[in-house]
Design a protein around this motif. Structure first.
Motif, PDB file in Angstrom:
ATOM      1  N   ALA A 317     -30.242 -11.631-100.458  1.00 35.98           N
ATOM      2  CA  ALA A 317     -30.542 -10.258-100.863  1.00 35.98           C
ATOM      3  C   ALA A 317     -32.030 -10.123-101.138  1.00 35.98           C
ATOM      4  O   ALA A 317     -32.719 -11.103-101.478  1.00 35.98           O
ATOM      5  CB  ALA A 317     -29.741  -9.872-102.107  1.00 35.98           C
ATOM      6  N   GLU A 318     -32.552  -8.899-100.995  1.00 38.20           N
ATOM      7  CA  GLU A 318     -33.948  -8.614-101.295  1.00 38.20           C
ATOM      8  C   GLU A 318     -34.082  -7.183-101.787  1.00 38.20           C
ATOM      9  O   GLU A 318     -33.314  -6.301-101.402  1.00 38.20           O
ATOM     10  CB  GLU A 318     -34.827  -8.824-100.050  1.00 38.20           C
ATOM     11  CG  GLU A 318     -34.444  -7.924 -98.881  1.00 38.20           C
ATOM     12  CD  GLU A 318     -35.381  -8.105 -97.686  1.00 38.20           C
ATOM     13  OE1 GLU A 318     -36.541  -8.486 -97.913  1.00 38.20           O
ATOM     14  OE2 GLU A 318     -34.942  -7.860 -96.548  1.00 38.20           O
ATOM     15  N   ARG A 319     -35.048  -6.972-102.693  1.00 31.25           N
ATOM     16  CA  ARG A 319     -35.346  -5.629-103.167  1.00 31.25           C
ATOM     17  C   ARG A 319     -36.143  -4.884-102.117  1.00 31.25           C
ATOM     18  O   ARG A 319     -37.088  -5.408-101.524  1.00 31.25           O
ATOM     19  CB  ARG A 319     -36.154  -5.688-104.473  1.00 31.25           C
ATOM     20  CG  ARG A 319     -35.364  -6.122-105.677  1.00 31.25           C
ATOM     21  CD  ARG A 319     -34.384  -5.070-106.147  1.00 31.25           C
ATOM     22  NE  ARG A 319     -35.018  -3.834-106.569  1.00 31.25           N
ATOM     23  CZ  ARG A 319     -35.246  -3.509-107.837  1.00 31.25           C
ATOM     24  NH1 ARG A 319     -34.888  -4.351-108.805  1.00 31.25           N
ATOM     25  NH2 ARG A 319     -35.808  -2.358-108.160  1.00 31.25           N
ATOM     26  N   ARG A 320     -35.770  -3.624-101.875  1.00 32.34           N
ATOM     27  CA  ARG A 320     -36.503  -2.737-100.969  1.00 32.34           C
ATOM     28  C   ARG A 320     -36.694  -1.414-101.695  1.00 32.34           C
ATOM     29  O   ARG A 320     -35.858  -0.514-101.578  1.00 32.34           O
ATOM     30  CB  ARG A 320     -35.747  -2.538 -99.664  1.00 32.34           C
ATOM     31  CG  ARG A 320     -35.638  -3.795 -98.815  1.00 32.34           C
ATOM     32  CD  ARG A 320     -35.179  -3.464 -97.398  1.00 32.34           C
ATOM     33  NE  ARG A 320     -35.320  -4.592 -96.504  1.00 32.34           N
ATOM     34  CZ  ARG A 320     -35.347  -4.509 -95.178  1.00 32.34           C
ATOM     35  NH1 ARG A 320     -35.236  -3.300 -94.609  1.00 32.34           N
ATOM     36  NH2 ARG A 320     -35.477  -5.569 -94.432  1.00 32.34           N
ATOM     37  N   GLY A 321     -37.773  -1.334-102.453  1.00 31.12           N
ATOM     38  CA  GLY A 321     -38.001  -0.149-103.264  1.00 31.12           C
ATOM     39  C   GLY A 321     -36.942  -0.043-104.340  1.00 31.12           C
ATOM     40  O   GLY A 321     -36.758  -0.944-105.148  1.00 31.12           O
ATOM     41  N   ASP A 322     -36.229   1.082-104.357  1.00 32.04           N
ATOM     42  CA  ASP A 322     -35.186   1.281-105.366  1.00 32.04           C
ATOM     43  C   ASP A 322     -33.817   0.837-104.871  1.00 32.04           C
ATOM     44  O   ASP A 322     -32.797   1.182-105.442  1.00 32.04           O
ATOM     45  CB  ASP A 322     -35.138   2.755-105.781  1.00 32.04           C
ATOM     46  CG  ASP A 322     -34.805   3.683-104.606  1.00 32.04           C
ATOM     47  OD1 ASP A 322     -34.761   3.199-103.451  1.00 32.04           O
ATOM     48  OD2 ASP A 322     -34.608   4.887-104.855  1.00 32.04           O
TER      49      ASP A 322
END
Length: 394
Positions: A317-322
């Motif tokens: 998993a990775e953060r992409r903005g919000d």
């Protein structure tokens, strides 16, 4: 057996509305499918009576039966009260040797002289017991393993019929084009396993078979029932999701996925599969529905492993903005380039393995209901598959 009229005693709580719906489903349909299953069970196991029972208030009702007319009996006298709540096959080889039954009027000769009793639970999709698939014999006997599987197989088939009847009786809005498409496709897809089941049971009923052949035919029938069950349950779940607004709470995806893998450890061990979990940030959503998303994606990765090779799966998993993007990557047979844009469409199949074409459509429906998105990565041919979904970050 006749109608019993003794005083009743109290019995375990049963939802009267659920019992009423079940009785209606069994009493208002004129087809003979349940009766045919009961007749087949009575014939294959050589018992005199087979019946479906429903608990309602302080009575047990037997609205569908073979070898006897439908009847009712107070809870205090019913043999099935001893089996109620028993989540698997309940068998009494000789009722005269079992202290729970020696005083029963159905055993003593007052109403009947039952010497053998067995039953298997019938339940709703939520696990609530609604009835039992019952067998009564006038001589003692002990079922062998193959006969026990026969009872379980026929009871599961009866349960699927009853559940579909209950769905038909439930108040529903006018069908949408999507619902009509689902109904048409499922009706078509059920024909093959149903034909296999009827052929298998016909062979079991009509021929003298050696133990090896009998076990093989029974296994074929069981696989057909399991396929029908998966198809029906998947379709009903997909339909229910369209009517259930998801909850919104912070969900620990790592803990949720670890619990899911623990629950399904046996399935992974059977194929020698491995799942490598990376860091999974929290998201906002409905934990029950998100479990369904991960369950379907992991099942898909396990199912499409390369022949002869154990499935190897990585969850990242990775953060992409919000948002958080979660990717389930496998080293399996992959998705043909021409199918990648449609894998989340209802009833889409790639042709590599049998399936219902419902699992990934369920993923898409849940993710979109959460305001998210899903898709596939464009991997080279032979590099496996990578399916992802995005949800609001927690």
């Amino acid at each position: 057996m006749t109608r019993e009229s003794e005083a009743v005693t109290s019995r375990p709580d049963v939802d009267p509305e659920s019992s009423g719906r079940t009785m209606t489903a069994l009493s208002t349909v004129r087809d003979t499918d349940l009766r045919d299953l009961l007749a087949l069970a009575a014939d294959l196991l050589d018992v005199e009576v087979a019946a479906v029972t429903v608990a309602d208030g302080d009575d047990f009702h037997y609205p569908v039966a073979v070898g006897i007319e439908p009847f009712s009996t107070p809870y205090a006298a019913a043999m099935c009260r001893q089996a109620w709540g028993h989540g698997e096959l309940f068998e009494v080889p000789d009722t005269l040797l079992d202290p729970r039954f020696t005083d029963s009027p159905f055993v003593t000769g007052e109403l009947a002289s039952v010497r053998f009793y067995a039953s298997f639970p019938l339940s709703t999709s939520t696990g609530e017991e609604t009835g039992r698939f019952c067998l009564f014999g006038l001589s003692p006997r002990r079922l062998d393993d193959a006969q026990r599987r026969v009872v379980a197989t026929l009871a599961v088939a009866a349960n699927r019929i009853l559940e579909l009847r209950l769905r038909r009786l439930a108040p529903m809005p006018a069908p949408t084009a999507d619902v009509l498409a689902i109904a048409a496709q499922v009706s078509h897809d059920l024909q093959s396993p149903l034909a296999t089941l009827m052929m298998s049971l016909g062979v079991l009923q009509g021929e003298e078979l050696d133990s090896t052949t009998r076990a093989s035919v029974l296994a074929m029938a069981t696989r057909s029932v399991e396929r029908m069950r998966g198809m029906v349950e998947g379709t009903l779940r997909l339909h229910d999701l369209g009517r259930e607004a998801p909850g919104h709470e912070t969900v620990d995806l790592r803990a949720l996925t670890e619990q899911l893998l623990a629950d399904e450890a046996e399935q992974w061990d059977q194929v020698g599969g491995t799942v490598d979990l990376g860091e999974l940030p929290p998201v906002v959503g409905d934990p029950t529905q998100l479990t369904l998303v991960l369950q379907n994606l992991l099942h898909n990765a396990r199912k499409f492993a390369r022949p002869g090779q154990p499935p190897e799966v990585a969850v990242r998993a990775e953060r992409r903005g919000d948002r958080v993007r979660v990717t389930v990557r496998d080293a399996g047979v992959g998705i043909p380039a021409g199918h990648r844009s449609r894998v989340f469409d209802l009833f889409t199949r790639t042709g590599h393995a049998q399936g219902h074409g419902i699992g990934l459509a369920t993923v898409a429906r849940v993710v979109h209901a959460h305001g998210g998105d899903c898709g596939t990565e464009d991997l080279p041919e032979g590099a496996g598959a990578a399916l992802w979904f995005e949800l609001p970050a927690g």
